[in-house]
Structure formats: C-alpha cells, structure tokens
Design an enzyme around this catalytic site. Sequence first.
Site, PDB file in Angstrom:
ATOM      1  N   LYS A 192       0.777  -1.265   0.333  1.00 48.90           N
ATOM      2  CA  LYS A 192      -0.107  -0.303   0.133  1.00 48.90           C
ATOM      3  C   LYS A 192       0.762   1.513   0.151  1.00 48.90           C
ATOM      4  O   LYS A 192       1.518   1.414   0.472  1.00 48.90           O
ATOM      5  CB  LYS A 192      -0.691  -0.157   1.296  1.00 48.90           C
ATOM      6  CG  LYS A 192      -2.002  -1.704   1.004  1.00 48.90           C
ATOM      7  CD  LYS A 192      -3.001  -1.130   2.305  1.00 48.90           C
ATOM      8  CE  LYS A 192      -4.001  -2.576   2.098  1.00 48.90           C
ATOM      9  NZ  LYS A 192      -4.575  -2.312   1.306  1.00 48.90           N
ATOM     10  N   HIS A 250       0.257  -8.358   9.530  1.00 45.99           N
ATOM     11  CA  HIS A 250       0.094  -7.011   8.500  1.00 45.99           C
ATOM     12  C   HIS A 250       0.701  -5.737   9.626  1.00 45.99           C
ATOM     13  O   HIS A 250       1.736  -5.104   9.758  1.00 45.99           O
ATOM     14  CB  HIS A 250      -1.631  -7.002   7.887  1.00 45.99           C
ATOM     15  CG  HIS A 250      -1.620  -7.928   7.057  1.00 45.99           C
ATOM     16  ND1 HIS A 250      -0.798  -8.096   6.477  1.00 45.99           N
ATOM     17  CD2 HIS A 250      -3.032  -8.387   7.240  1.00 45.99           C
ATOM     18  CE1 HIS A 250      -1.682  -8.762   4.915  1.00 45.99           C
ATOM     19  NE2 HIS A 250      -2.962  -9.180   5.621  1.00 45.99           N
ATOM     20  N   LYS A 350     -12.455  -7.743  13.408  1.00 41.95           N
ATOM     21  CA  LYS A 350     -13.785  -7.691  11.873  1.00 41.95           C
ATOM     22  C   LYS A 350     -15.255  -7.841  12.611  1.00 41.95           C
ATOM     23  O   LYS A 350     -15.307  -7.308  13.496  1.00 41.95           O
ATOM     24  CB  LYS A 350     -14.211  -9.385  10.937  1.00 41.95           C
ATOM     25  CG  LYS A 350     -12.799 -10.082  10.807  1.00 41.95           C
ATOM     26  CD  LYS A 350     -13.389 -10.996   9.872  1.00 41.95           C
ATOM     27  CE  LYS A 350     -12.267 -12.089   8.671  1.00 41.95           C
ATOM     28  NZ  LYS A 350     -12.354 -10.398   7.796  1.00 41.95           N
TER      29      LYS A 350
END
Length: 507
Positions: A192, A250, A350
Amino acid sequence: MVCKEAFVQTTSHTGEYIAPCGRIVIFGASGDLAKRKLIPALYRLFSQGMLPQDFSIVGVGRTAFTDASFRQHLQESLADTADSDDRSSHFCSHITYLTADPTRTEQLSPLVAERHLGGASLYYLATPPDLYAPIVATLAELGLNQQDKGISRLVVEKPFGHDLDSARQLDRQLHTYFNEEQIYRIDHYLGKETVQNLLVLRFANTMFEVLWNRNMVDFIEITAAEFLGVEKRGAYYEQAGAVRDMLQNHLLQVLAMVAMEPPATISADALRDEAVKVMRFFRPLSAADLRSNLVLGQYLGSRVRHEDLLGYREELGVAADSRTETYVALKMWIDSWRWEGVPFYLRTGKRLPTRVTEVVLHFRKSPHPFFRAGAPVNNLIIRIQPDEGILVSFGLKQPGSGFVVQDVAMDFHYSELANSAIPDAYERLLLDALKGDATLFARSDEVEACWSFIQPILDYLQDPAHALYGYAAGTWGPQEADQLLAADGHAWRFPCKNLTGVQYCAL
C-alpha cells in the site's frame, strides 16, 4: 544477462523500468485471488507499458479450462478495469491455461517446454498453504528452480506457516530448492502506497524524525478494522483467527516500519535488516501480559442499519461453540533506546463500524502550566486505507480575547496529487517481484521474528479457559479493549471519519 540489460535500458511511458520477467506462472489460477487481484493488477501493468512485449501468463489449476474458456472467465474480472475491449482482448491473448495437478511432475512438464531461453520466470503460489511444499518440490524436479537458463523467482502468499514450528518447517522446505534471493513472501499491506510512504515521511523530513522517539511520543496506536464478517470463509477463519490472520503479519510488519531505525541505504537488504532489528527489540510477552495486556473478542449478532448481521458462531463453516477470536487488541513495548517506555496499542477485528487502517502517533502534552489543563491534541495520523493520506493535529488560539486553545489540523490526501494514480497493492508488489526488487517482501528472519513474538499468544489460545469477550457486530469491539488504554489514561482514536471529518462509516 540479456533480461538484465533490457531492464536497465527500457522504460514505460510513465518513466518506470519495464519488468524484465517474460513469463508469469500462476498456480491456483482458477481461484478467487487470481481472478479478483492478480489478473487485474497485471492488466494495469500491461496498460501502463510495464510488461515486456513478449510476456506470457500461464494459469495452472485443477479446474478444467481451455485457453479460450479461461480467458473468458478472466474477462469478467477486467470489466471494471479495462479501458477498452480491444486492449483487454490483446492482454488476454498473452494468457494460456494448463489443467494440471500441481503436485504431479508429468502434468507440469509443459512448463519446461514453454520456458523462455535467457528469460525470467515468476512462479506465483496462489494456492492453499499445504500445497506450497509439494509445488516447490515439483518445480525443482523439472529444473524450473535453476537459473542457468534465466532468472527463476517464487512468490509465496501468506500465511507463512501456522505457528513458529510450521513457519520454520516451511522455510526449510522452500530453501531446499530455492535460494532466499529467489523467494518473495508477499504481504499486500506492505504494497500500500501509504505504508511505503512511511519511509519517506520519516527519513526524508527532519521535522518529523526529531519527534519520532520516546522524548516526544506519548503512545502509538495501530488500527486495522474491517466492517465485513468472515463471509464464506468461516472454515478458513476457524483455523486462522485474528491473531494469525492480521496481527502476526500485517500489523507487526507495519509496526516495524513505524519503529525501525534509519537504514544505511534505501535498499532491500538494508531496510529489512532494520525491520528485523526492531522486531528483536519487541518485549517478550509474559504470562502477566497475556492476562492483562491482551484482549480477545468474538462478534455477536446485531442489527445495523435495518439489517440483521449474524454472529460469528452463526456463520457458514463455523462451529456452534467456536472459541476463535475475530478481534484482538494488544498492548506491547519495544525495549530499544528510541522507544523505551512508550506503549504501543495494536487492534484489529471483523464486524467493526467501518473499514479503516491507520497509524496514530500521540505526542506528549505541553508541560507549560498555563496550557496543562486544556492542552491541545497533538498527533500524527497516517491513514493507510481508505482515503489514503496524512493528518497533523495541533492547537491554535481561538479568535477573541484570552488564550483559549482550539484543535486544528492540516491534512494531505493522495487523491489530490494531480495526474498520479495510487497503484493497487498487488500491482506494486507484482511489479517489484518481476523487477527483482525485494524491498517490500518479508525475509525469512522477519517471518520467524514475528512468529516468535506471537507464539505465546498462540499457546495461550490453546487453553480452553482463555478469556474471550463478546461484542456486538457494528461496534468497536469489547469494552475490555477500551479499559486496556484507560488504565494508562489513554483512549483509542475513533476513526469513523475521513481525514477532513466527512463521515464514511458503514453505520
């Protein structure tokens, strides 16, 4: 070699070097990753002139396709990407398909005949992890790991193992047939643009670097939130959970880029050396940390915007009594000279209120007694997704008499850069792999360092009595995660607005 010379001499119309790899072989090409991410990313590189003219893409999978039916299958994924039917058709003409069991040497033998003499090949493993070792062994049996007839590179998707022992075993299996220089472990978060820009923001600007230490920073938080649940991936998520799926790779990789020391050079080895170095300064998690500084949660059914959202245990493929965590918050320290005493708070989950990933540096409050009571908020927000950009907040005097302080902000958005498209993470990483730039790919010692740090949490998860807190879908997680910061007089930032304050939440 010939392809190296072409790499040096040839550029696209955007000014970037054209990738020298002539052949891209995608294992698991009939799967979702190839269709949604890899092929569209390769198409964008093709459209920008960043692939060599004679490139070829070979899809390998067990699903039966002809070349024509596979191209038609992929055309659907290019509908929103392609700028014209002619261009997408031209791109697809470079694609062929091999129906094969990737663990059967005789079924992969056509790859040998098709290999470009003097060229370079990239083998992308977009398959379940249990196929990594058999595929690599099969490639070696065919001699496709050798570089006597051209460069041979291997791209491996996460997860890189299931725990520390399996990660080490996978590493040994890969290194049996491929050298470390040939292996590219892909983590799309590192592709990214804003994550990469962390390096420029820190090391090219002395105004920020002098603030980037324990003397000026009070605490740092990293958030990776998703509004979606597990969707149809319940069976996979039961084996993974938030710790393995997000925290181990991540978040720790982003944390390393935030906390690392300046590299001697901007090169793959120098940058990854510094990433590993800071990971080795992570304070090991003790039994007390697991009880007091770790919060695990699981989302419960809820009604959001007139829609009934399922709880995790009601999702397809999830056990009715599942103890898998869909949320994790962790307080940790880095015992280095730069960061001694600065707490780092990481959270991911989530079914949170929105999709957002950001890093926030909270600076210490002014020590001046006059402003101590109403000290302004001083922080630096690095938004990784969506609305990529950077925001600095500080205090200024309100108009009128007196010295009443008001919080103000200055912000930058990547979308404001004229004539500059933000490349997709896979687009950036695929191009780097094709060019042989390993800067944004995880090295084996990085992977092992991350698993070593996380292993105590994995061991803790094996205890059936470990604490697991429920949270309603559409909220910011368990209340215990808020208490994690409140105990230190801190609070999570509520990232439910874009950098200029405009609502974009799913709620």
